[in-house]
Design a protein around this motif. Structure first.
Motif, PDB file in Angstrom:
ATOM      1  N   VAL A 189     137.818 153.992  48.605  1.00  0.00           N
ATOM      2  CA  VAL A 189     136.736 153.096  48.172  1.00  0.00           C
ATOM      3  C   VAL A 189     137.079 152.454  46.835  1.00  0.00           C
ATOM      4  O   VAL A 189     136.854 151.256  46.623  1.00  0.00           O
ATOM      5  CB  VAL A 189     135.403 153.875  48.082  1.00  0.00           C
ATOM      6  N   GLU A 190     137.637 153.233  45.929  1.00  0.00           N
ATOM      7  CA  GLU A 190     138.024 152.683  44.627  1.00  0.00           C
ATOM      8  C   GLU A 190     139.116 151.629  44.775  1.00  0.00           C
ATOM      9  O   GLU A 190     139.141 150.639  44.031  1.00  0.00           O
ATOM     10  CB  GLU A 190     138.471 153.817  43.712  1.00  0.00           C
ATOM     11  N   ALA A 191     140.029 151.844  45.748  1.00  0.00           N
ATOM     12  CA  ALA A 191     141.085 150.842  45.992  1.00  0.00           C
ATOM     13  C   ALA A 191     140.471 149.543  46.497  1.00  0.00           C
ATOM     14  O   ALA A 191     140.913 148.448  46.125  1.00  0.00           O
ATOM     15  CB  ALA A 191     142.094 151.394  47.000  1.00  0.00           C
ATOM     16  N   LEU A 192     139.444 149.650  47.339  1.00  0.00           N
ATOM     17  CA  LEU A 192     138.755 148.438  47.804  1.00  0.00           C
ATOM     18  C   LEU A 192     138.106 147.701  46.631  1.00  0.00           C
ATOM     19  O   LEU A 192     138.184 146.474  46.522  1.00  0.00           O
ATOM     20  CB  LEU A 192     137.688 148.795  48.838  1.00  0.00           C
ATOM     21  N   ALA A 193     137.480 148.472  45.744  1.00  0.00           N
ATOM     22  CA  ALA A 193     136.780 147.862  44.614  1.00  0.00           C
ATOM     23  C   ALA A 193     137.731 147.297  43.574  1.00  0.00           C
ATOM     24  O   ALA A 193     137.353 146.424  42.787  1.00  0.00           O
ATOM     25  CB  ALA A 193     135.849 148.891  43.966  1.00  0.00           C
ATOM     26  N   ALA A 194     138.992 147.787  43.558  1.00  0.00           N
ATOM     27  CA  ALA A 194     139.961 147.340  42.549  1.00  0.00           C
ATOM     28  C   ALA A 194     140.664 146.050  42.955  1.00  0.00           C
ATOM     29  O   ALA A 194     141.399 145.470  42.152  1.00  0.00           O
ATOM     30  CB  ALA A 194     140.991 148.447  42.301  1.00  0.00           C
ATOM     31  N   ARG A 195     140.472 145.587  44.193  1.00  0.00           N
ATOM     32  CA  ARG A 195     141.142 144.359  44.626  1.00  0.00           C
ATOM     33  C   ARG A 195     140.505 143.127  43.978  1.00  0.00           C
ATOM     34  O   ARG A 195     139.449 143.217  43.350  1.00  0.00           O
ATOM     35  CB  ARG A 195     141.068 144.234  46.152  1.00  0.00           C
ATOM     36  N   ASP A 196     141.171 141.989  44.173  1.00  0.00           N
ATOM     37  CA  ASP A 196     140.611 140.721  43.698  1.00  0.00           C
ATOM     38  C   ASP A 196     139.416 140.385  44.591  1.00  0.00           C
ATOM     39  O   ASP A 196     139.571 139.931  45.723  1.00  0.00           O
ATOM     40  CB  ASP A 196     141.670 139.616  43.789  1.00  0.00           C
ATOM     41  N   LEU A 197     138.231 140.630  44.075  1.00  0.00           N
ATOM     42  CA  LEU A 197     137.027 140.482  44.892  1.00  0.00           C
ATOM     43  C   LEU A 197     136.679 139.023  45.154  1.00  0.00           C
ATOM     44  O   LEU A 197     135.768 138.732  45.934  1.00  0.00           O
ATOM     45  CB  LEU A 197     135.849 141.191  44.209  1.00  0.00           C
ATOM     46  N   SER A 233     138.773 137.007  46.565  1.00  0.00           N
ATOM     47  CA  SER A 233     139.497 136.583  47.766  1.00  0.00           C
ATOM     48  C   SER A 233     139.351 137.597  48.900  1.00  0.00           C
ATOM     49  O   SER A 233     140.175 137.653  49.798  1.00  0.00           O
ATOM     50  CB  SER A 233     140.984 136.405  47.442  1.00  0.00           C
ATOM     51  N   VAL A 234     138.299 138.395  48.843  1.00  0.00           N
ATOM     52  CA  VAL A 234     138.090 139.444  49.841  1.00  0.00           C
ATOM     53  C   VAL A 234     137.488 138.848  51.118  1.00  0.00           C
ATOM     54  O   VAL A 234     136.635 137.963  51.055  1.00  0.00           O
ATOM     55  CB  VAL A 234     137.146 140.528  49.276  1.00  0.00           C
ATOM     56  N   GLN A 235     137.944 139.351  52.273  1.00  0.00           N
ATOM     57  CA  GLN A 235     137.302 139.028  53.544  1.00  0.00           C
ATOM     58  C   GLN A 235     136.141 140.005  53.727  1.00  0.00           C
ATOM     59  O   GLN A 235     136.326 141.148  54.124  1.00  0.00           O
ATOM     60  CB  GLN A 235     138.318 139.169  54.697  1.00  0.00           C
ATOM     61  N   TRP A 236     134.934 139.522  53.408  1.00  0.00           N
ATOM     62  CA  TRP A 236     133.817 140.450  53.278  1.00  0.00           C
ATOM     63  C   TRP A 236     133.382 141.074  54.596  1.00  0.00           C
ATOM     64  O   TRP A 236     132.887 142.200  54.621  1.00  0.00           O
ATOM     65  CB  TRP A 236     132.642 139.759  52.596  1.00  0.00           C
ATOM     66  N   LYS A 237     133.542 140.372  55.679  1.00  0.00           N
ATOM     67  CA  LYS A 237     133.153 140.969  56.961  1.00  0.00           C
ATOM     68  C   LYS A 237     133.998 142.190  57.251  1.00  0.00           C
ATOM     69  O   LYS A 237     133.484 143.251  57.623  1.00  0.00           O
ATOM     70  CB  LYS A 237     133.312 139.924  58.075  1.00  0.00           C
ATOM     71  N   GLN A 238     135.301 142.069  57.072  1.00  0.00           N
ATOM     72  CA  GLN A 238     136.210 143.188  57.314  1.00  0.00           C
ATOM     73  C   GLN A 238     136.013 144.294  56.282  1.00  0.00           C
ATOM     74  O   GLN A 238     135.984 145.484  56.610  1.00  0.00           O
ATOM     75  CB  GLN A 238     137.650 142.680  57.290  1.00  0.00           C
ATOM     76  N   THR A 239     135.865 143.894  55.005  1.00  0.00           N
ATOM     77  CA  THR A 239     135.713 144.886  53.935  1.00  0.00           C
ATOM     78  C   THR A 239     134.407 145.661  54.086  1.00  0.00           C
ATOM     79  O   THR A 239     134.357 146.872  53.866  1.00  0.00           O
ATOM     80  CB  THR A 239     135.755 144.181  52.567  1.00  0.00           C
ATOM     81  N   THR A 240     133.328 144.966  54.463  1.00  0.00           N
ATOM     82  CA  THR A 240     132.043 145.641  54.651  1.00  0.00           C
ATOM     83  C   THR A 240     132.129 146.653  55.781  1.00  0.00           C
ATOM     84  O   THR A 240     131.599 147.767  55.670  1.00  0.00           O
ATOM     85  CB  THR A 240     130.948 144.607  54.954  1.00  0.00           C
ATOM     86  N   ALA A 276     132.074 152.886  42.892  1.00  0.00           N
ATOM     87  CA  ALA A 276     132.955 151.925  43.577  1.00  0.00           C
ATOM     88  C   ALA A 276     132.183 151.158  44.635  1.00  0.00           C
ATOM     89  O   ALA A 276     132.340 149.936  44.798  1.00  0.00           O
ATOM     90  CB  ALA A 276     134.134 152.655  44.204  1.00  0.00           C
ATOM     91  N   ARG A 277     131.317 151.877  45.350  1.00  0.00           N
ATOM     92  CA  ARG A 277     130.508 151.216  46.389  1.00  0.00           C
ATOM     93  C   ARG A 277     129.552 150.205  45.773  1.00  0.00           C
ATOM     94  O   ARG A 277     129.354 149.112  46.316  1.00  0.00           O
ATOM     95  CB  ARG A 277     129.736 152.298  47.146  1.00  0.00           C
ATOM     96  N   SER A 278     128.981 150.546  44.637  1.00  0.00           N
ATOM     97  CA  SER A 278     128.073 149.615  43.957  1.00  0.00           C
ATOM     98  C   SER A 278     128.809 148.364  43.492  1.00  0.00           C
ATOM     99  O   SER A 278     128.266 147.243  43.562  1.00  0.00           O
ATOM    100  CB  SER A 278     127.417 150.309  42.761  1.00  0.00           C
ATOM    101  N   THR A 279     130.048 148.553  43.012  1.00  0.00           N
ATOM    102  CA  THR A 279     130.853 147.385  42.602  1.00  0.00           C
ATOM    103  C   THR A 279     131.066 146.437  43.767  1.00  0.00           C
ATOM    104  O   THR A 279     130.920 145.209  43.641  1.00  0.00           O
ATOM    105  CB  THR A 279     132.211 147.854  42.054  1.00  0.00           C
ATOM    106  N   LEU A 280     131.398 146.985  44.920  1.00  0.00           N
ATOM    107  CA  LEU A 280     131.610 146.159  46.116  1.00  0.00           C
ATOM    108  C   LEU A 280     130.314 145.502  46.572  1.00  0.00           C
ATOM    109  O   LEU A 280     130.294 144.311  46.926  1.00  0.00           O
ATOM    110  CB  LEU A 280     132.188 147.019  47.240  1.00  0.00           C
ATOM    111  N   ASP A 281     129.227 146.255  46.575  1.00  0.00           N
ATOM    112  CA  ASP A 281     127.936 145.685  46.997  1.00  0.00           C
ATOM    113  C   ASP A 281     127.515 144.539  46.088  1.00  0.00           C
ATOM    114  O   ASP A 281     127.013 143.503  46.556  1.00  0.00           O
ATOM    115  CB  ASP A 281     126.858 146.776  46.999  1.00  0.00           C
ATOM    116  N   ARG A 282     127.704 144.718  44.798  1.00  0.00           N
ATOM    117  CA  ARG A 282     127.321 143.655  43.850  1.00  0.00           C
ATOM    118  C   ARG A 282     128.170 142.396  44.064  1.00  0.00           C
ATOM    119  O   ARG A 282     127.639 141.275  44.096  1.00  0.00           O
ATOM    120  CB  ARG A 282     127.474 144.177  42.429  1.00  0.00           C
ATOM    121  N   ALA A 283     129.489 142.590  44.235  1.00  0.00           N
ATOM    122  CA  ALA A 283     130.366 141.434  44.462  1.00  0.00           C
ATOM    123  C   ALA A 283     130.036 140.750  45.778  1.00  0.00           C
ATOM    124  O   ALA A 283     130.075 139.517  45.887  1.00  0.00           O
ATOM    125  CB  ALA A 283     131.820 141.877  44.442  1.00  0.00           C
ATOM    126  N   ARG A 284     129.698 141.546  46.779  1.00  0.00           N
ATOM    127  CA  ARG A 284     129.354 140.957  48.083  1.00  0.00           C
ATOM    128  C   ARG A 284     128.067 140.136  47.994  1.00  0.00           C
ATOM    129  O   ARG A 284     127.990 139.033  48.537  1.00  0.00           O
ATOM    130  CB  ARG A 284     129.191 142.061  49.132  1.00  0.00           C
TER     131      ARG A 284
END
Length: 420
Positions: A143-151, A153-160, A195-203
């Motif tokens: 999860v931390e690796a997902l959150a550490a990427r360049d958010l 340019s993320v493909q959000w459907k796949q990442t979610t 890490a999950r919160s970081t991804l949710d916020r960026a999404r």
């Protein structure tokens, strides 16, 4: 005196382990000693022994149950060890008739086995906890690796989908895996949650921006639709303007799949009105061309004999008359039928023109003058070569004869070509 054998009450007689005196006092034998376990004054000696034997049977049943649970492996050894100790405490000095010492011996042996099993279970439990910590740590790191990427340019459907799968695995381990130490579990959960919160916020930010983009695209496309629908009164003449709007549509951006589908349906419907008007016009033209096609076919039948007319002037005159009537018929639709008919007439015209060109070349004064001059020159050369041949023959010079004869034949062939 030798010690009594250790046997279960079920396989021994009452006299081996118990006795009753005349006053109803019941005693049990423990080794070489007898111990009073109670009184049963209101019954027979057999009834008194049976009463205390049933108490022994209850204790023996409890011992057998603990042994069976241990053999079945369905209960933790530490829990069974505690149960065995409790049963042993009740067995020692129990008011019962039977091989109490035998039960104690069995319980002591079982307790020793349970202690060894408990040690092994503790080690296995520790290994299971260590493995569970490693598994949850791996989930946290993913999860931390997902959150550490360049958010950005993320493909959000796949990442979610990947994030939801990791969270489901976390819940599965938490529900069915071994219990982790509280401090470790809280630390790992905090890392996972952050890490999950970081991804949710960026999404959320991404979809908020995407929503603005979609709104702008919807507005642009709606304006294009209104302009396209306004072209309807122009009919076929509005197709050019509609194509310009179509180019603008392609550059208007995405408005979301559902919105795009609905907007495109409206835009296409507006274009269908214009193209429908053209289709109606073309259909009417095709219908009106039926008689024209037949008229031109009749002219072709009239023109085909021209290729056999020997008089070129008459052939040209007849063809010109037919071409004039051909043009008066007017345009034919569809165009491919018109081209096919034109090609047939063009073949006849090419035949006449070819014959005219050949006749002109034969009768052109300049061409004739050049041919006559060439004929004179060749005749002069032939006369000269004939004299040279005669002289060579008179001299008997074979070489000169051959050269003169060859040159003479060549000049005669040229003269024949130019018609001399």
């Amino acid at each position: 005196m030798q010690p009594a054998p250790v046997v279960d009450v079920e396989t021994s007689t009452s006299e081996e382990w118990g006795r009753v005196d005349d006053s109803g006092v019941v005693s049990v034998r423990e080794g070489d000693e007898w111990r009073v376990v109670g009184e049963y004054p209101d019954g027979t000696p057999a009834e008194a022994l049976a009463y205390f034997e049933r108490k022994f049977a209850d204790l023996a049943g409890e011992v057998a149950l603990v042994e069976a649970r241990h053999r079945g492996g369905g209960a933790p050894a530490a829990d069974l060890r505690s149960t065995a100790a409790s049963v042993r405490e009740k067995t020692v000095g129990a008011a019962a008739v039977g091989d109490l010492q035998g039960l104690v011996t069995r319980l002591d042996a079982l307790t020793a086995e349970l202690e060894e099993a408990a040690v092994a279970e503790t080690a296995a439990a520790r290994e299971a906890v260590d493995a569970a910590i490693a598994e949850r740590t791996a989930l946290v790191e993913r999860v931390e690796a997902l959150a550490a990427r360049d958010l950005g340019s993320v493909q959000w459907k796949q990442t979610t989908a990947e994030l939801n799968e990791l969270f489901a695995q976390w819940q599965e381990q938490q529900s069915h895996g071994p219990r982790l130490p509280k401090s470790v579990a809280q630390k790992l959960w905090k890392r996972f949650r952050d890490a999950r919160s970081t991804l949710d916020r960026a999404r959320r930010e991404f979809y908020a921006e995407l929503d603005d983009v979609h709104k702008a695209a919807r507005a642009r496309k709606t304006a294009l639709i209104e302009r396209a629908e306004a072209l309807a009164p122009r009919g076929e003449d509005g197709i050019g303007a509609y194509r310009d709007l179509l180019d603008a549509w392609k550059n208007a951006g995405r408005a979301g799949k559902k919105a795009d589908d609905a907007l495109w349906a409206r835009f296409k419907a507006a274009g269908d009105v214009l193209y429908g008007a053209r289709a109606d016009r073309e259909s009417a033209e095709v219908e009106a061309s039926r008689e024209k096609i037949e008229a031109r076919k009749a002219l072709l039948d009239e023109a085909r004999p021209i290729v056999d007319e020997p008089d070129i002037a008459k052939a040209r005159q007849a063809l010109t008359a037919i071409q004039r009537r051909w043009d008066e018929i007017g345009r034919i639709f569809p165009r491919d039928k018109e081209r096919a008919l034109d090609d047939e007439l063009r073949k006849i015209e090419q035949n006449v023109r070819g014959r005219e060109d050949a006749d002109w070349k034969r009768n052109n004064p300049e061409t004739k003058a050049r041919a006559n001059d060439m004929s004179r020159q060749l005749n002069d050369a032939i006369a000269k070569l004939e004299q040279e041949l005669a002289d060579a023959e008179a001299s008997g010079d074979a070489r000169a004869i051959a050269a003169a004869a060859e040159a003479l034949e060549t000049r005669k062939a040229w003269l024949k070509v130019v018609g001399g």
